[in-house]
Motif scaffolding. Structure first.
Motif, PDB file in Angstrom:
ATOM      1  N   ILE A 189       0.950  -1.186  -0.049  1.00 41.93           N
ATOM      2  CA  ILE A 189       0.099   0.122  -0.007  1.00 41.93           C
ATOM      3  C   ILE A 189       0.780   1.199  -0.057  1.00 41.93           C
ATOM      4  O   ILE A 189       1.659   1.380   1.140  1.00 41.93           O
ATOM      5  CB  ILE A 189      -0.939   0.088   1.366  1.00 41.93           C
ATOM      6  CG1 ILE A 189      -1.835  -1.274   1.364  1.00 41.93           C
ATOM      7  CG2 ILE A 189      -1.740   1.324   1.387  1.00 41.93           C
ATOM      8  CD1 ILE A 189      -2.477  -1.314   2.566  1.00 41.93           C
ATOM      9  N   SER A 190       0.824   2.073  -1.281  1.00 40.55           N
ATOM     10  CA  SER A 190       1.594   3.162  -1.296  1.00 40.55           C
ATOM     11  C   SER A 190       0.611   4.426  -0.868  1.00 40.55           C
ATOM     12  O   SER A 190      -0.528   4.365  -0.650  1.00 40.55           O
ATOM     13  CB  SER A 190       2.131   3.358  -2.518  1.00 40.55           C
ATOM     14  OG  SER A 190       1.059   3.691  -3.337  1.00 40.55           O
ATOM     15  N   PRO A 191       1.540   5.648  -0.591  1.00 41.54           N
ATOM     16  CA  PRO A 191       0.694   6.735  -0.351  1.00 41.54           C
ATOM     17  C   PRO A 191      -0.236   7.182  -1.497  1.00 41.54           C
ATOM     18  O   PRO A 191      -1.307   7.829  -1.212  1.00 41.54           O
ATOM     19  CB  PRO A 191       1.768   7.947  -0.205  1.00 41.54           C
ATOM     20  CG  PRO A 191       3.146   7.243  -0.033  1.00 41.54           C
ATOM     21  CD  PRO A 191       2.834   5.751  -0.616  1.00 41.54           C
ATOM     22  N   TYR A 192       0.056   6.818  -2.751  1.00 42.25           N
ATOM     23  CA  TYR A 192      -0.664   7.081  -3.942  1.00 42.25           C
ATOM     24  C   TYR A 192      -2.055   6.298  -3.669  1.00 42.25           C
ATOM     25  O   TYR A 192      -3.069   6.598  -4.592  1.00 42.25           O
ATOM     26  CB  TYR A 192      -0.048   6.871  -5.250  1.00 42.25           C
ATOM     27  CG  TYR A 192       1.388   7.559  -5.043  1.00 42.25           C
ATOM     28  CD1 TYR A 192       1.659   8.695  -5.289  1.00 42.25           C
ATOM     29  CD2 TYR A 192       2.713   6.861  -5.017  1.00 42.25           C
ATOM     30  CE1 TYR A 192       2.641   9.627  -5.033  1.00 42.25           C
ATOM     31  CE2 TYR A 192       3.666   7.281  -4.772  1.00 42.25           C
ATOM     32  CZ  TYR A 192       3.778   8.756  -4.939  1.00 42.25           C
ATOM     33  OH  TYR A 192       5.185   9.277  -4.685  1.00 42.25           O
ATOM     34  N   HIS A 193      -2.099   5.171  -3.187  1.00 41.81           N
ATOM     35  CA  HIS A 193      -3.207   4.257  -3.043  1.00 41.81           C
ATOM     36  C   HIS A 193      -4.137   4.770  -1.833  1.00 41.81           C
ATOM     37  O   HIS A 193      -5.298   4.807  -2.046  1.00 41.81           O
ATOM     38  CB  HIS A 193      -2.970   2.826  -2.532  1.00 41.81           C
ATOM     39  CG  HIS A 193      -2.376   2.055  -3.591  1.00 41.81           C
ATOM     40  ND1 HIS A 193      -0.817   1.587  -3.443  1.00 41.81           N
ATOM     41  CD2 HIS A 193      -2.830   1.280  -4.551  1.00 41.81           C
ATOM     42  CE1 HIS A 193      -0.707   0.792  -4.553  1.00 41.81           C
ATOM     43  NE2 HIS A 193      -1.821   0.555  -5.272  1.00 41.81           N
ATOM     44  N   LEU A 194      -3.609   5.764  -1.066  1.00 42.79           N
ATOM     45  CA  LEU A 194      -4.278   6.224  -0.005  1.00 42.79           C
ATOM     46  C   LEU A 194      -4.885   7.552  -0.246  1.00 42.79           C
ATOM     47  O   LEU A 194      -5.910   8.226   0.327  1.00 42.79           O
ATOM     48  CB  LEU A 194      -3.507   6.192   1.465  1.00 42.79           C
ATOM     49  CG  LEU A 194      -2.973   4.937   1.750  1.00 42.79           C
ATOM     50  CD1 LEU A 194      -2.149   4.867   3.006  1.00 42.79           C
ATOM     51  CD2 LEU A 194      -4.329   4.058   2.255  1.00 42.79           C
ATOM     52  N   GLU A 195      -3.876   8.391  -0.950  1.00 40.94           N
ATOM     53  CA  GLU A 195      -4.453   9.803  -1.107  1.00 40.94           C
ATOM     54  C   GLU A 195      -5.789  10.026  -1.559  1.00 40.94           C
ATOM     55  O   GLU A 195      -6.391  10.801  -0.945  1.00 40.94           O
ATOM     56  CB  GLU A 195      -3.481  10.532  -1.909  1.00 40.94           C
ATOM     57  CG  GLU A 195      -3.664  12.011  -2.187  1.00 40.94           C
ATOM     58  CD  GLU A 195      -2.649  12.491  -3.114  1.00 40.94           C
ATOM     59  OE1 GLU A 195      -2.892  13.517  -3.698  1.00 40.94           O
ATOM     60  OE2 GLU A 195      -1.352  12.201  -2.983  1.00 40.94           O
ATOM     61  N   PRO A 196      -6.013   9.552  -2.632  1.00 38.37           N
ATOM     62  CA  PRO A 196      -7.600   9.985  -3.266  1.00 38.37           C
ATOM     63  C   PRO A 196      -8.662   9.273  -2.370  1.00 38.37           C
ATOM     64  O   PRO A 196      -9.890   9.770  -2.600  1.00 38.37           O
ATOM     65  CB  PRO A 196      -7.436   8.946  -4.579  1.00 38.37           C
ATOM     66  CG  PRO A 196      -6.234   8.611  -5.054  1.00 38.37           C
ATOM     67  CD  PRO A 196      -5.589   8.633  -3.706  1.00 38.37           C
ATOM     68  N   ASN A 226      -1.376  -2.147   8.788  1.00 38.74           N
ATOM     69  CA  ASN A 226      -2.050  -1.962   7.498  1.00 38.74           C
ATOM     70  C   ASN A 226      -3.336  -2.076   7.067  1.00 38.74           C
ATOM     71  O   ASN A 226      -4.061  -1.546   6.410  1.00 38.74           O
ATOM     72  CB  ASN A 226      -1.035  -2.261   6.465  1.00 38.74           C
ATOM     73  CG  ASN A 226       0.331  -1.328   6.456  1.00 38.74           C
ATOM     74  OD1 ASN A 226       0.347  -0.125   6.580  1.00 38.74           O
ATOM     75  ND2 ASN A 226       1.541  -1.969   6.097  1.00 38.74           N
ATOM     76  N   ALA A 227      -3.459  -3.371   7.753  1.00 42.76           N
ATOM     77  CA  ALA A 227      -4.788  -3.966   7.521  1.00 42.76           C
ATOM     78  C   ALA A 227      -6.037  -3.131   8.230  1.00 42.76           C
ATOM     79  O   ALA A 227      -7.053  -3.387   7.679  1.00 42.76           O
ATOM     80  CB  ALA A 227      -4.851  -5.419   7.967  1.00 42.76           C
ATOM     81  N   SER A 228      -5.798  -2.420   9.060  1.00 40.11           N
ATOM     82  CA  SER A 228      -6.605  -1.785  10.125  1.00 40.11           C
ATOM     83  C   SER A 228      -7.189  -0.404   9.414  1.00 40.11           C
ATOM     84  O   SER A 228      -8.019   0.156   9.757  1.00 40.11           O
ATOM     85  CB  SER A 228      -6.372  -1.410  11.428  1.00 40.11           C
ATOM     86  OG  SER A 228      -5.185  -0.601  11.326  1.00 40.11           O
ATOM     87  N   HIS A 229      -6.387  -0.135   8.236  1.00 44.40           N
ATOM     88  CA  HIS A 229      -6.655   1.180   7.528  1.00 44.40           C
ATOM     89  C   HIS A 229      -8.250   1.184   7.077  1.00 44.40           C
ATOM     90  O   HIS A 229      -8.578   0.271   6.396  1.00 44.40           O
ATOM     91  CB  HIS A 229      -5.735   1.354   6.560  1.00 44.40           C
ATOM     92  CG  HIS A 229      -5.768   2.986   5.881  1.00 44.40           C
ATOM     93  ND1 HIS A 229      -6.764   3.505   5.334  1.00 44.40           N
ATOM     94  CD2 HIS A 229      -4.828   3.951   6.316  1.00 44.40           C
ATOM     95  CE1 HIS A 229      -6.444   4.889   5.021  1.00 44.40           C
ATOM     96  NE2 HIS A 229      -5.247   5.086   5.749  1.00 44.40           N
ATOM     97  N   PRO A 230      -9.021   2.030   7.310  1.00 47.83           N
ATOM     98  CA  PRO A 230     -10.264   1.988   6.833  1.00 47.83           C
ATOM     99  C   PRO A 230     -10.614   1.858   5.414  1.00 47.83           C
ATOM    100  O   PRO A 230     -11.725   1.372   4.985  1.00 47.83           O
ATOM    101  CB  PRO A 230     -10.852   3.293   7.338  1.00 47.83           C
ATOM    102  CG  PRO A 230      -9.863   4.387   7.572  1.00 47.83           C
ATOM    103  CD  PRO A 230      -8.735   3.379   8.018  1.00 47.83           C
ATOM    104  N   GLN A 231      -9.740   2.335   4.512  1.00 46.96           N
ATOM    105  CA  GLN A 231      -9.719   2.135   3.190  1.00 46.96           C
ATOM    106  C   GLN A 231      -9.603   0.724   2.490  1.00 46.96           C
ATOM    107  O   GLN A 231     -10.005   0.221   1.735  1.00 46.96           O
ATOM    108  CB  GLN A 231      -8.646   3.061   2.185  1.00 46.96           C
ATOM    109  CG  GLN A 231      -9.161   4.384   2.090  1.00 46.96           C
ATOM    110  CD  GLN A 231      -7.974   5.246   1.367  1.00 46.96           C
ATOM    111  OE1 GLN A 231      -7.637   6.286   1.964  1.00 46.96           O
ATOM    112  NE2 GLN A 231      -7.786   4.875   0.176  1.00 46.96           N
ATOM    113  N   VAL A 232      -8.916  -0.074   3.366  1.00 47.40           N
ATOM    114  CA  VAL A 232      -8.734  -1.437   3.146  1.00 47.40           C
ATOM    115  C   VAL A 232      -9.838  -2.265   3.372  1.00 47.40           C
ATOM    116  O   VAL A 232     -10.318  -2.392   4.595  1.00 47.40           O
ATOM    117  CB  VAL A 232      -7.429  -2.269   4.063  1.00 47.40           C
ATOM    118  CG1 VAL A 232      -7.447  -3.544   3.692  1.00 47.40           C
ATOM    119  CG2 VAL A 232      -6.380  -1.506   3.581  1.00 47.40           C
TER     120      VAL A 232
END
Length: 497
Positions: A189-196, A226-232
């Protein structure tokens, strides 16, 4: 390239101005170069076309060739076997829908309907109406605490590193705008996956990028973080992929920047080769235990496996063990041997693995026989460009689909086949800033969203025309194939359950 071009033309203009004072023919030279200079300046500033932005003036040759493509692109039409570039028809569908331009076809069907292998569905005298909310499926078995509503069409696994930062930003932005999921690929998971802010399916391969120790082993605590991130929204454990089953991933050292090295926890500038097998388990029992571990560590999110079907007996043994131990993944992604990649050994690409359509039949039938099909959702891949491609897979037994190549085309990929050497001219599959800067994120994320939206709209129209009220009601008897000159069979007859 753009900087060098601009400097070169600026130098030419200056020289011509000097010659203009001392030599009259310099005026003619100036008149010749000024229009090209102005065209190049405009190309650099425009945002719609990455090719023109990256290759001012010269990039127009691509569109010139495209304008006479019935001749220029005959290669693509004749060589459109599995694993080869998309045909002109396939590319046109994606481009038209991504740009929301007219996609109707004059002069009737583009296929020979009497040719052996022609596939089609039949319509009803009483068409049904499908709402867009019906074009989703809930993923998550009784072992899952956080089920996810998945779109019927999603972005397939393509890692940051293989794709550029702007490509990842555009894909995830399109997923956010269109309310569908974006698979991260095994690169982490890169910052570019998370930013949008788009929904993510986090793929974990044998390299455990994003959840690995320095020695390449699985790191439970880093995974939990990382898995706990709400976008995942879902976790995908990659066993194998169709382009190189049993081989492991390859990322050229030319693409391993400091940023990628930090994200993957690998050495800078060296080839990144994932091992062919997982270290966390050695057999079917260990795999099921690992899947449950991932489910627990993620807080109960859906966990599935991605596989290119190999030995059929091994899969049957896995399913039997699922029944015996009452432990199973929430979904299975079926990848075919014809799958694409940026780089893979020739022998693995061409001669290893089960073709996707055949694998889908085997896996669906095996799950149904074991009584697990309602618990485990099946996601299919395989050169999806049209609504019919999706409907066909749903008829066979898939619950949802992934698309990779068509999403890249929506980004502006021109199939230059430079994915493996960091020289993608469209700025899609490269880490060269001079190239990916030409890929304008706001424009491309809109085209990704448009392609998804227009394609699913077409799915609703096709299924409705068939008289089917819900996509979940599609069966193999709805799909027909001409097997001989004077014989047509349904897929229920070809592949009986």
């Amino acid at each position: 390239m753009r900087k060098e071009f601009y400097i070169a033309f600026f130098a030419v203009i200056v020289l011509n101005l000097i010659f203009l004072w001392v030599w009259t023919p310099g005026l003619y030279s100036l008149c010749f170069f000024v229009p090209f200079f102005m065209l190049g300046f405009r190309d650099i500033r425009q945002k719609r076309h990455a090719i023109k932005a990256n290759f001012p003036v010269f990039g127009h040759l691509r569109y010139l060739f495209e304008s006479i493509r019935p001749e220029i692109n005959q290669y693509f039409i004749e060589s459109n076997t599995d694993g080869k570039p998309f045909s002109r028809e396939q590319r046109s569908v994606v481009y038209q829908r991504a740009k929301k331009v007219l996609d109707t076809v004059p002069f009737g069907t583009q296929h020979n309907v009497y040719e052996q292998g022609y596939e089609f569905v039949t319509h009803s005298m009483y068409p049904a109406h499908l709402d867009r909310k019906d074009l989703r499926v809930t993923v998550g078995s009784d072992l899952c605490k956080q089920p996810y509503s998945l779109s019927l069409l999603n972005i397939s696994a393509m890692s940051f590193g293989s794709l550029s930062p702007n490509a990842i930003l555009s894909l995830n932005g399109g997923a956010k705008d269109g309310n569908f999921a974006h698979n991260t690929g095994e690169g982490g998971i890169s910052p570019y996956h998370l930013e949008p802010g788009g929904d993510l399916i986090w793929q974990i391969g044998t390299g455990y990028f994003g959840c690995r120790t320095h020695d390449g082993d699985f790191d439970p605590e880093l995974f939990r973080k990382n898995a706990s991130h709400p976008q995942v929204k879902m976790i995908e454990l990659k066993l194998s992929q169709g382009a190189k089953p049993g081989h492991g991933g390859i990322l050229s050292g030319k693409k391993v920047t400091q940023e990628i090295a930090d994200i993957r926890n690998v050495p800078l500038g060296k080839d990144v080769i994932s091992p062919p097998a997982h270290k966390a388990f050695k057999d079917a029992h260990g795999m099921l235990m690992f899947i449950q571990q991932l489910r627990d560590l993620s807080g109960g999110k859906p966990v599935g496996i991605k596989m290119c079907l190999g030995h059929r007996q091994e899969f049957e043994e896995l399913v039997n063990l699922m029944v015996k131990e009452k432990s199973y993944p929430d979904f299975i992604v079926v990848d075919g041997a014809e799958g694409g990649t940026g780089a893979a050994p020739l022998e693995f690409t061409n001669y290893i693995g089960t073709p996707g359509f055949d694998a889908l039949v085997v896996i669906v039938d095996c799950l149904r026989k074991a009584g697990l099909k309602d618990k485990i959702k099946v996601i299919a891949t395989g050169k999806i460009t049209t609504a019919f491609d999706i409907v066909k897979l749903l008829c066979i037994g898939a619950d949802a689909t992934y698309a990779a190549r068509s999403m890249m085309l929506a980004l502006g990929c021109i199939q230059a086949l430079r994915c493996n050497n960091n020289k993608c001219p469209a700025g899609v599959a490269t880490q060269d800033k001079n190239l990916f800067d030409g890929l304008h994120v706001p424009t491309k994320r809109t085209r990704v969203k448009n392609f998804h939206q227009e394609t699913l709209e077409a799915v609703a129209h096709v299924v409705g025309a068939m008289g089917v009220a819900k996509v979940g009601d599609l069966q193999r008897h709805h799909l027909h194939k001409r097997v001989e000159q004077n014989r047509i069979m349904t897929y229920a007859e070809i592949y009986p359950n």
